[in-house]
Design a protein around this motif. Structure first.
Motif, PDB file in Angstrom:
ATOM      1  N   GLY G  35     -34.372 -39.929   0.729  1.00  0.00           N
ATOM      2  CA  GLY G  35     -34.489 -38.305   1.015  1.00  0.00           C
ATOM      3  C   GLY G  35     -34.929 -37.567   0.522  1.00  0.00           C
ATOM      4  O   GLY G  35     -36.054 -37.694   0.103  1.00  0.00           O
ATOM      5  N   PHE G  36     -34.543 -36.133   1.110  1.00  0.00           N
ATOM      6  CA  PHE G  36     -35.407 -35.509   0.571  1.00  0.00           C
ATOM      7  C   PHE G  36     -35.193 -33.999   1.231  1.00  0.00           C
ATOM      8  O   PHE G  36     -33.430 -34.449   1.930  1.00  0.00           O
ATOM      9  CB  PHE G  36     -36.975 -35.837   2.409  1.00  0.00           C
ATOM     10  CG  PHE G  36     -36.073 -34.828   3.320  1.00  0.00           C
ATOM     11  CD1 PHE G  36     -35.657 -36.309   4.528  1.00  0.00           C
ATOM     12  CD2 PHE G  36     -36.577 -34.034   4.395  1.00  0.00           C
ATOM     13  CE1 PHE G  36     -34.662 -35.742   5.473  1.00  0.00           C
ATOM     14  CE2 PHE G  36     -36.008 -33.825   5.317  1.00  0.00           C
ATOM     15  CZ  PHE G  36     -35.081 -35.187   6.002  1.00  0.00           C
ATOM     16  N   ASP G  37     -35.786 -32.602   1.415  1.00  0.00           N
ATOM     17  CA  ASP G  37     -35.275 -31.745   0.859  1.00  0.00           C
ATOM     18  C   ASP G  37     -36.083 -30.412   2.251  1.00  0.00           C
ATOM     19  O   ASP G  37     -37.395 -31.271   2.147  1.00  0.00           O
ATOM     20  CB  ASP G  37     -34.761 -30.976  -0.101  1.00  0.00           C
ATOM     21  CG  ASP G  37     -36.234 -30.877  -1.172  1.00  0.00           C
ATOM     22  OD1 ASP G  37     -37.054 -30.899  -0.600  1.00  0.00           O
ATOM     23  OD2 ASP G  37     -35.619 -30.612  -2.591  1.00  0.00           O
ATOM     24  N   ASN G  41     -39.778 -32.714  -0.694  1.00  0.00           N
ATOM     25  CA  ASN G  41     -39.982 -32.845  -2.250  1.00  0.00           C
ATOM     26  C   ASN G  41     -39.502 -34.535  -1.817  1.00  0.00           C
ATOM     27  O   ASN G  41     -38.381 -34.923  -0.004  1.00  0.00           O
ATOM     28  CB  ASN G  41     -38.680 -32.707  -3.062  1.00  0.00           C
ATOM     29  CG  ASN G  41     -39.518 -31.361  -3.454  1.00  0.00           C
ATOM     30  OD1 ASN G  41     -40.567 -31.272  -3.930  1.00  0.00           O
ATOM     31  ND2 ASN G  41     -38.339 -29.987  -3.764  1.00  0.00           N
TER      32      ASN G  41
END
Lengths: 86, 86, 86, 86, 86, 86, 86
Positions: G35-37, G41
């Motif tokens: 996952g990432f944003d 991150n």
């Protein structure tokens, strides 16, 4: 898009659990995450601080500046809990 | 989401109490927190400044730039009050 | 929330008085605060600059970049005015 | 609040006059301020650049990045114009 | 307020002319400015890069990150074109 | 205002072509630009990474953080493709 | 504008696959991106951390601060998986 685990979801799941935090400088901390905010400032309890010279310091509760955090490891218990494989 | 202690809640609870502040550089401070803002700029009273060379300096009141703060420890009384365990 | 002295209130109370400013690098200044803005950029008058090598320089009026300020001490008169206790 | 001289007011009053600028690194400049903006980017004319090794360089007109400026001294004429008192 | 030459006006006037750019690190460039934006990112043509070890490198066209720029000198032709006076 | 080549226009024109990228640290990359965004984060293909010790590493595709980029050179093919003239 | 692969598209395509991440300091990581944003991150699983001294550490899951990331390499498996050609 594949199903994801978003960064803040991961942090949220860690509330109440032990985490290991590596700061941008040489400090590392393990402790129980008791809270965080959108800047990933974090409150930890029952903390051990690991200095670069091998020293450890016990701290009851601390607030860490999110800007200074490089990496968070859920369930981690400091450098001694990791598996060196080299 | 588990019940949390948010970072700014922790800072707010410390108003009127002794805290220990570790800056990004080598300076550390202990003092009574008398105020803070959203950038975690902080006003401390009855302050002891701990230099990296072991020297201590007494200061009546100071304002610290929140950007430069790495860690806040409630109830802390400087390096001498921590428990080294290594 | 306990009654607080907010950081910008403290700076505002210092207008017209002597303050001591520690920059992020090695410079320190004492002078009379004559103005500031929301970024804590500050105008000082009748300034003494303290270099890390012990030299002092007198300056009539200066503007300091708030980003570079680490600590403000009200009523301070530079390194010589502090009480070393170690 | 006492009557203040705001930082940008001070810069504005310096337009047309000699100023001395200390950058975050080791460079210093004296020159006539001919313009600035809200980021305190500044245009100087008839500039002398002072290197840390004592060398001086003459420059007709320069633009300085406000982020890199540590201190502005109105009426200053570089390191040689200050009064050392230590 | 005195009549000013604003920083971005100066940059705009330089389009089509030779400029000299000093970066935050040790690199310096001279070249013809062919464009810029609000972050003072700049496109240069017919560029000479000056390394801190005295080496020069010719480059046809480059884009410089405005964050990394410390100083712009209009009409400059690199370190060799300045007048050392010390 | 003279007719300009804006920085992001230059980057856009490079899509599909070889570029040379110099990072803030010591790393340099040459590769084919396959995409970028407003922060000048860039995707490169068929990449050669040049380390400061002279070593080269081949990489098929990379994403570079725009904050860390110092300079972009269109058509560049790494340090070996530049003309040293000193 | 040529058809592009945008940086966040590339990151999104990597979810579920192995990637190699180079941080601004000396740390490198290989792991599966989970996952990432928008700040990039990233959450990684089944991670190997590569220290500058050649040591490797195995970590089950980590969160990396996007600000500290310098480069992402899809499909990478750490320094040992790259092809040195110098």
């Amino acid at each position: 898009m594949a199903s994801q685990l978003l960064p803040l979801e991961l942090v949220d799941k860690c509330v109440g659990s032990r985490i290991w935090v590596v700061m941008k400088g040489e400090k590392e901390f393990s402790g129980t995450l008791v809270g965080f905010d959108d800047y990933v400032n974090m409150v930890l309890e029952d903390v051990t601080e690991y200095e670069s010279n091998g020293e450890q310091v016990k701290l009851k509760k601390i607030l860490l500046n999110g800007n200074n955090i490089c990496m968070l490891i859920p369930g981690g218990d400091g450098p001694s809990g990791a598996t060196a494989v080299s």
